[in-house]
Design a protein around this motif. Structure first.
Motif, PDB file in Angstrom:
ATOM      1  N   LEU A  28       0.833  -1.205   0.000  1.00  0.00           N
ATOM      2  CA  LEU A  28       0.000   0.000   0.000  1.00  0.00           C
ATOM      3  C   LEU A  28       0.868   1.256   0.000  1.00  0.00           C
ATOM      4  O   LEU A  28       0.577   2.236  -0.706  1.00  0.00           O
ATOM      5  CB  LEU A  28      -0.909  -0.019   1.238  1.00  0.00           C
ATOM      6  N   LEU A  29       1.969   1.208   0.763  1.00  0.00           N
ATOM      7  CA  LEU A  29       2.902   2.341   0.771  1.00  0.00           C
ATOM      8  C   LEU A  29       3.552   2.520  -0.600  1.00  0.00           C
ATOM      9  O   LEU A  29       3.797   3.650  -1.049  1.00  0.00           O
ATOM     10  CB  LEU A  29       3.976   2.120   1.847  1.00  0.00           C
ATOM     11  N   ALA A  30       3.825   1.418  -1.265  1.00  0.00           N
ATOM     12  CA  ALA A  30       4.406   1.494  -2.613  1.00  0.00           C
ATOM     13  C   ALA A  30       3.434   2.166  -3.580  1.00  0.00           C
ATOM     14  O   ALA A  30       3.835   2.959  -4.448  1.00  0.00           O
ATOM     15  CB  ALA A  30       4.768   0.095  -3.099  1.00  0.00           C
ATOM     16  N   LEU A  31       2.139   1.848  -3.423  1.00  0.00           N
ATOM     17  CA  LEU A  31       1.127   2.495  -4.276  1.00  0.00           C
ATOM     18  C   LEU A  31       1.054   3.991  -3.995  1.00  0.00           C
ATOM     19  O   LEU A  31       0.900   4.802  -4.919  1.00  0.00           O
ATOM     20  CB  LEU A  31      -0.248   1.848  -4.044  1.00  0.00           C
ATOM     21  N   ASP A  32       1.169   4.376  -2.723  1.00  0.00           N
ATOM     22  CA  ASP A  32       1.158   5.802  -2.373  1.00  0.00           C
ATOM     23  C   ASP A  32       2.326   6.527  -3.028  1.00  0.00           C
ATOM     24  O   ASP A  32       2.197   7.652  -3.519  1.00  0.00           O
ATOM     25  CB  ASP A  32       1.225   5.975  -0.856  1.00  0.00           C
ATOM     26  N   THR A  33       3.479   5.882  -3.038  1.00  0.00           N
ATOM     27  CA  THR A  33       4.670   6.481  -3.661  1.00  0.00           C
ATOM     28  C   THR A  33       4.453   6.651  -5.167  1.00  0.00           C
ATOM     29  O   THR A  33       4.793   7.687  -5.751  1.00  0.00           O
ATOM     30  CB  THR A  33       5.906   5.605  -3.406  1.00  0.00           C
ATOM     31  N   LYS A  34       3.875   5.601  -5.776  1.00  0.00           N
ATOM     32  CA  LYS A  34       3.575   5.683  -7.214  1.00  0.00           C
ATOM     33  C   LYS A  34       2.615   6.822  -7.512  1.00  0.00           C
ATOM     34  O   LYS A  34       2.792   7.592  -8.452  1.00  0.00           O
ATOM     35  CB  LYS A  34       2.964   4.363  -7.705  1.00  0.00           C
ATOM     36  N   GLU A  35       1.554   6.929  -6.716  1.00  0.00           N
ATOM     37  CA  GLU A  35       0.554   7.977  -6.959  1.00  0.00           C
ATOM     38  C   GLU A  35       1.161   9.368  -6.776  1.00  0.00           C
ATOM     39  O   GLU A  35       0.875  10.285  -7.546  1.00  0.00           O
ATOM     40  CB  GLU A  35      -0.646   7.814  -6.021  1.00  0.00           C
ATOM     41  N   ALA A  36       2.001   9.513  -5.751  1.00  0.00           N
ATOM     42  CA  ALA A  36       2.638  10.810  -5.508  1.00  0.00           C
ATOM     43  C   ALA A  36       3.457  11.243  -6.719  1.00  0.00           C
ATOM     44  O   ALA A  36       3.444  12.419  -7.117  1.00  0.00           O
ATOM     45  CB  ALA A  36       3.521  10.737  -4.259  1.00  0.00           C
ATOM     46  N   ARG A  37       4.154  10.279  -7.335  1.00  0.00           N
ATOM     47  CA  ARG A  37       4.945  10.616  -8.529  1.00  0.00           C
ATOM     48  C   ARG A  37       4.029  11.006  -9.688  1.00  0.00           C
ATOM     49  O   ARG A  37       4.298  11.963 -10.412  1.00  0.00           O
ATOM     50  CB  ARG A  37       5.833   9.440  -8.922  1.00  0.00           C
ATOM     51  N   GLN A  38       2.952  10.267  -9.855  1.00  0.00           N
ATOM     52  CA  GLN A  38       2.009  10.598 -10.938  1.00  0.00           C
ATOM     53  C   GLN A  38       1.382  11.978 -10.706  1.00  0.00           C
ATOM     54  O   GLN A  38       1.209  12.755 -11.639  1.00  0.00           O
ATOM     55  CB  GLN A  38       0.911   9.528 -11.034  1.00  0.00           C
ATOM     56  N   GLN A  39       1.056  12.270  -9.453  1.00  0.00           N
ATOM     57  CA  GLN A  39       0.481  13.583  -9.136  1.00  0.00           C
ATOM     58  C   GLN A  39       1.492  14.694  -9.414  1.00  0.00           C
ATOM     59  O   GLN A  39       1.133  15.775  -9.899  1.00  0.00           O
ATOM     60  CB  GLN A  39       0.033  13.634  -7.669  1.00  0.00           C
TER      61      GLN A  39
END
Length: 658
Positions: A28-39
């Motif tokens: 879940l933390l990995a997904l948050d990191t991915k989303e932050a980069r996309q944002q």
């Protein structure tokens, strides 16, 4: 069932589950990191779109040819007049003397006890024209105006308000001169041709006596009745330019020197000032400098978003992004590709001192730019704006669209535009009698209305002026921006529409004055200009010819000349215009939007994965807690059994070791 985890076993169940779930939540933390980069990328492309939009806005003024061909005017004595010049002015020096300022005529009434004193009611008819030698010649460019004064408005103040409310080309005020109140009526426009003739239809039945509303009658012609007194005579502005006497109706003079506007401030006979018309080099230099600075701001934004720091080995959020590289290439190509058909003697930006530097920014050589500006054989406007340069002086470039291809276009005219007209078949009767031959019905450019001529005896010129004035003053025609020009030849009248083309027509449809004034008129509809551009049939509308094919959207105005070959037009989209089109495609097309849509799709996918993972984690936590709950129950049971056994054992008889 135990209500509190661990109560039965003494284990820290919540702590153990929390630590186990922290391991399970790592995806879940990995997904948050991915989303932050996309944002972050999404924000970066938003910043990029904003920078492109700002740069495009800065191009707006550069796409106008006038921005680069303006002139400046300077008068040595600024107290005499303010002066300005546009791009059509010719550079040079002129001697200017202002001998008199234009004045508007002012008339005063007799004295009245107060502003509430009653004059009378009826109708005031205002006409504008020139008094000369005891005659009044109507100004055909100014329509007669009627002002109704009702009985409730019959006081001095009421008449003043009725006049001002009517907006009939005159203004009224009340002045107390110490002996009483006077009504002062003034023409709003200056000049000899805007003197006033005021005729009255008085409700008391007498239109000329010095009683009732007829106290405001004014006609300074030899046979006229003037119950008002002139206080200021109508006068023209008189000036001398290079020894040539000039007389104009207004203190704002736009047609004495082509492209130059004078706003006269005071007259001073015998004082000569020097007028200098020069190229507005500072304005052009600023425009080019602003272009370079605006591009460099955009380039810096792109660099900041996509640069790679080799020393720190740190990449930016859009480093290596294909979309950014494509955008940079398109901008640089648009600025680098030479203009082949600009027609202004320039084809690349380097010729005016604008060149690329290693970091992709632009550099301006001010000295080189200045030399080109002062070279009269060069036209910088063609380097930036979309400009067509016709070789025929009676052909002018109007506009083009983004679909218009650059090129050298040959123009051939098969038909010139004409105006709709109606010409009488007989000399017009010069005496107009009320109710007998004073009305005319027209349909002009498709709009119908009727006029009533003032009764009286005319000559051919004054009758033509009366008809023109009444037509142009008719509210229906004014509302539809319809006007005409009425002329006479040997007493025969001709009415010509001011509009060109197939929608231009004059039809005399009736009225009791039709036969006396026009007989059986010959009516001719207007024609649109017709011809070809580069051999392809073009579309004519009035005097405007618009191309098709490669010349799609190229609009030219043909104001005269002959049919046949009319030379060539060199057309090209300048660099500002090209960049505007390129950025339009970037912002309105798919280059950036596709990337933004792709990023948003990835964010949506991450959110879907997160929701799925959260659901799975909830299930995992429930399972772990269920397992620990079972363990807790089992240990509690075993503990209870152990306690029971211990109690039972303690109750057994003691065995005497002896």
């Amino acid at each position: 069932m135990l209500s509190t985890p661990g109560i039965g076993s003494g284990l820290d169940v919540n702590g153990i589950v929390s630590q186990l779930m922290s391991v399970e939540r790592r995806p879940l933390l990995a997904l948050d990191t991915k989303e932050a980069r996309q944002q972050t990328q999404l924000t970066a492309f938003g910043t990029l779109k904003g920078a492109l939009s700002s740069f495009q806005s800065s191009l707006a003024s550069l796409t106008s040819p006038e921005k680069f061909s303006a002139n400046s005017a300077a008068l040595s004595d600024t107290s005499l007049a303010s002066v300005s010049a546009n791009s059509s002015a010719t550079t040079g020096s002129y001697d200017v003397e202002i001998q008199s300022l234009a004045q508007s005529q002012k008339l005063k009434s007799g004295n009245f006890a107060s502003s509430s004193s009653t004059l009378g009611s009826g109708t005031l008819t205002i006409q504008f024209g020139t008094y000369n030698g005891g005659t009044f010649t109507l100004n055909p460019e100014k329509a007669a105006q009627a002002i109704t004064v009702s009985p409730t408005d019959s006081s001095l103040a009421g008449i003043r308000d009725a006049i001002n409310k009517a907006d009939a080309g005159i203004s009224a005020s009340i002045i107390n001169d110490g002996s009483g109140d006077r009504l002062v009526i003034a023409s709003k426009d200056t000049g000899l041709s805007n003197a006033l003739k005021i005729t009255v239809t008085d409700d008391d039945g007498n239109n000329t006596d010095n009683l009732g509303l007829s106290q405001l009658a004014y006609d300074a012609s030899a046979s006229g009745v003037s119950n008002l007194t002139e206080t200021v005579a109508a006068g023209n502005a008189e000036m001398v330019i290079d020894g040539i006497s000039i007389s104009k109706a207004s203190n704002t003079i736009t047609d004495a020197i082509e492209g130059v506007t004078f706003n006269l401030l005071k007259d001073e006979i015998g004082t000569t000032a020097t007028l200098n018309i020069t190229r507005n080099t500072a304005g052009i230099e600023k425009a080019v400098s602003n272009f370079v600075n605006s591009f460099n701001e955009l380039n810096q934004t792109i660099t900041d978003l996509s640069k790679y720091n080799a020393e720190t080995k740190q990449a930016s959020i859009l480093t290596g992004d294909f979309t950014v590289r494509a955008l940079q290439n398109q901008l640089r190509n648009a600025l680098s590709e030479p203009l082949k058909t600009a027609g202004g003697g320039l084809s690349i930006l380097a010729e005016i001192g604008v060149s690329f530097q290693e970091d992709g920014s632009l550099k301006l050589d001010a000295s080189k730019l200045s030399n080109v500006i002062n070279d009269t054989s060069k036209d910088i406007s063609t380097l930036f704006a979309s400009v067509g340069k016709p070789s025929d002086s009676l052909v002018s470039f109007v506009s083009a669209t983004s679909d218009t291809a650059g090129g050298n276009y040959q123009l051939d005219i098969s038909q010139l535009a004409t105006q709709g007209a109606a010409t009488g078949s007989i000399p017009a009767a010069l005496t107009i009698n009320a109710g007998v031959n004073d009305t005319l019905d027209f349909t002009i450019n498709g709009t119908s209305a009727s006029i009533i001529l003032a009764a009286g005896t005319y000559n051919a010129d004054s009758l033509a002026a009366e008809i023109q004035s009444k037509i142009n003053g008719e509210s229906v025609f004014e509302t539809n921006n319809i006007s005409v020009n009425v002329t006479q030849s040997a007493g025969t009248l001709t009415i010509t529409s001011d509009q060109y083309g197939s929608s231009s027509s004059i039809e005399i449809t009736g009225g009791n004055g039709e036969l006396d004034l026009f007989g059986t008129a010959v009516e001719t509809a207007g024609l649109d200009v017709a011809g070809t551009i580069n051999g392809a049939s073009a579309t004519g509308s009035g005097q405007t010819l618009t191309g098709t094919g490669d010349s799609e959207g190229l609009a030219l105005q043909i104001t005269g000349g002959s049919t046949g070959s009319r030379g060539a037009i060199d057309f090209a989209h300048g660099f500002a215009a090209k960049l505007d089109q390129v950025i339009n495609k970037m912002l309105d097309g798919k280059l950036i939007d596709n990337r933004i849509e792709g990023i948003n799709a990835k964010i949506d996918d991450i959110n879907d994965q997160r929701e799925s993972l959260i659901r799975r984690l909830d299930d995992v936590e429930k399972r772990i807690r269920a397992q620990f709950s079972a363990l807790d129950t089992m240990i509690a049971s075993m503990t209870q059994t152990s306690t029971f056994l211990q109690q039972q054992l303690s109750r057994l008889p003691t065995i005497d070791s002896n």
